[in-house]
Write an enzyme that holds these catalytic residues in place. Sequence first.
Site, PDB file in Angstrom:
ATOM      1  N   HIS A 202      -4.469   1.732   7.332  1.00 19.55           N
ATOM      2  CA  HIS A 202      -3.067   2.007   7.036  1.00 19.55           C
ATOM      3  C   HIS A 202      -2.386   2.493   8.310  1.00 19.55           C
ATOM      4  O   HIS A 202      -3.023   3.110   9.174  1.00 19.55           O
ATOM      5  CB  HIS A 202      -2.923   3.092   5.960  1.00 19.55           C
ATOM      6  CG  HIS A 202      -3.394   2.672   4.606  1.00 19.55           C
ATOM      7  ND1 HIS A 202      -4.133   3.496   3.784  1.00 19.55           N
ATOM      8  CD2 HIS A 202      -3.228   1.520   3.921  1.00 19.55           C
ATOM      9  CE1 HIS A 202      -4.404   2.873   2.659  1.00 19.55           C
ATOM     10  NE2 HIS A 202      -3.874   1.673   2.719  1.00 19.55           N
TER      11      HIS A 202
ATOM     12  N   GLU B 167       0.814  -1.218   0.000  1.00 12.51           N
ATOM     13  CA  GLU B 167       0.000   0.000   0.000  1.00 12.51           C
ATOM     14  C   GLU B 167       0.851   1.274   0.000  1.00 12.51           C
ATOM     15  O   GLU B 167       0.341   2.364   0.252  1.00 12.51           O
ATOM     16  CB  GLU B 167      -0.938  -0.009   1.213  1.00 12.51           C
ATOM     17  CG  GLU B 167      -1.862  -1.217   1.255  1.00 12.51           C
ATOM     18  CD  GLU B 167      -3.131  -1.041   0.442  1.00 12.51           C
ATOM     19  OE1 GLU B 167      -3.726   0.044   0.482  1.00 12.51           O
ATOM     20  OE2 GLU B 167      -3.543  -2.011  -0.239  1.00 12.51           O
TER      21      GLU B 167
ATOM     22  N   CYS C  46      -2.948  11.414   3.712  1.00 14.83           N
ATOM     23  CA  CYS C  46      -3.297  10.526   2.594  1.00 14.83           C
ATOM     24  C   CYS C  46      -3.097  11.221   1.256  1.00 14.83           C
ATOM     25  O   CYS C  46      -2.787  10.578   0.253  1.00 14.83           O
ATOM     26  CB  CYS C  46      -4.758  10.088   2.702  1.00 14.83           C
ATOM     27  SG  CYS C  46      -5.074   8.837   3.952  1.00 14.83           S
TER      28      CYS C  46
END
Length: 422
Positions: free
Chosen positions: A236, A168, A353
């Site tokens: 995350h 990721e 993000c």
Amino acid sequence: MALVEINFDGLVGPSHNYAGLSLGNLASASHGGDVSYPRGAALQGLDKMRHNLGLGLVQGFFAPLPRPNHGFLTALGLDHDAATPGPGETRLRAAAWSASAMWTANAATVSPAPDTADHRCHLTAANLVTMPHRSQEWPDTVRQLRLAFADAAHFAVHDAVPACFGDEGAANHMRMAARHDAPGLELFVYGRPGGPFPARQHEQAGRAVARLHGLNPEKVLFIEQSAEAIAAGAFHNDVVAVANERVLFTHEQAFADPDGTYAAIRSRLPQAEIVEVPASAVSLADAIRSYLFNAQLLTLPDGTMGLVIPTEAWAMPAVRGWLDAMLASNGPIRHVLPVDVRQSMANGGGPACLRLRVVADPATVDPRFLLDSARIDLLAGVVAQHWPEQIDPADLGRDSLARSVMAARGALLDAADLGVLV
């Protein structure tokens, strides 16, 4: 060569919508089916870029990826505009429209030149294989990375690691160093499967990236994220921890073995400072709901550190109380800077993000991807003129909306002189 940290924010794409596609992302799930506001979302993102530029920082951007992704639909044997989708097809069609590439913390993992064997900055695109709507991103992401970082004397851009190991990107990777331009310690955070939500980062993906980047094994740590954090919605690591230079800012429950993690960091970086927020002050649920840790921890031009947080965190009493106490202390984080990214937050992505951190000499980066006030004004003008004002998820798949979205992206690429990315 002057190495500085450059934050590359993803410009929110014209297909930004709330289809609720991200399992384990509580904000995404809770807003699934809501009407979205792509124009407002993109302007909010540009305002954040303008804010950080105004702090005296170097700021870049990445353009939205092509959506709807007709190639993705074709590979699944789906018509582009079927009026009556079959079982399961609605979510697959929504995946082809997803604007999730705006969260460029998931674009790649980045190792700066001071850390690598060949003294180039290495970037490995994330495969994002855990979620169908994100797994289609990396080939277009690599195209953009190879354009922005085309100077082979200073950069190496790698394809994604094999899809059997979920990766990721920078959302599960942190770097600590005395200074951005000094050799650093790279932290790869992974999860273990077995909880109610998928652990998206595989340990072997991080190990592969470390090898591809030529990192010194003595300057790399592989750290397990706590199962409790993943189960609570920290899909995350950057939802519960963020690092900058010598400072790690983390929730008490971020890691499976916090004491062991802190000891390992300090043994490799003696000047490390750990700023741990106890669960007794800010619960794990409040940390995830507010996105306190999904913040940009930045070194400002005067050498102090600032924390760019979403306004939701500033408005939450428990979080605000802890931040006020932190500012009153003599800790390393001296400024808290709230920004409004509500449209992104509602889909599960805060300030951190939206950006990919790259330590590099700005002179070695393609200037089309770097911003000043005039270029932000240019992008904002295109958004204001071409981005849809709102999208109802029920409209995804309509040919008229598809034409509008594609035309909007085309107008942006033309204005930014990035037509090669069509």
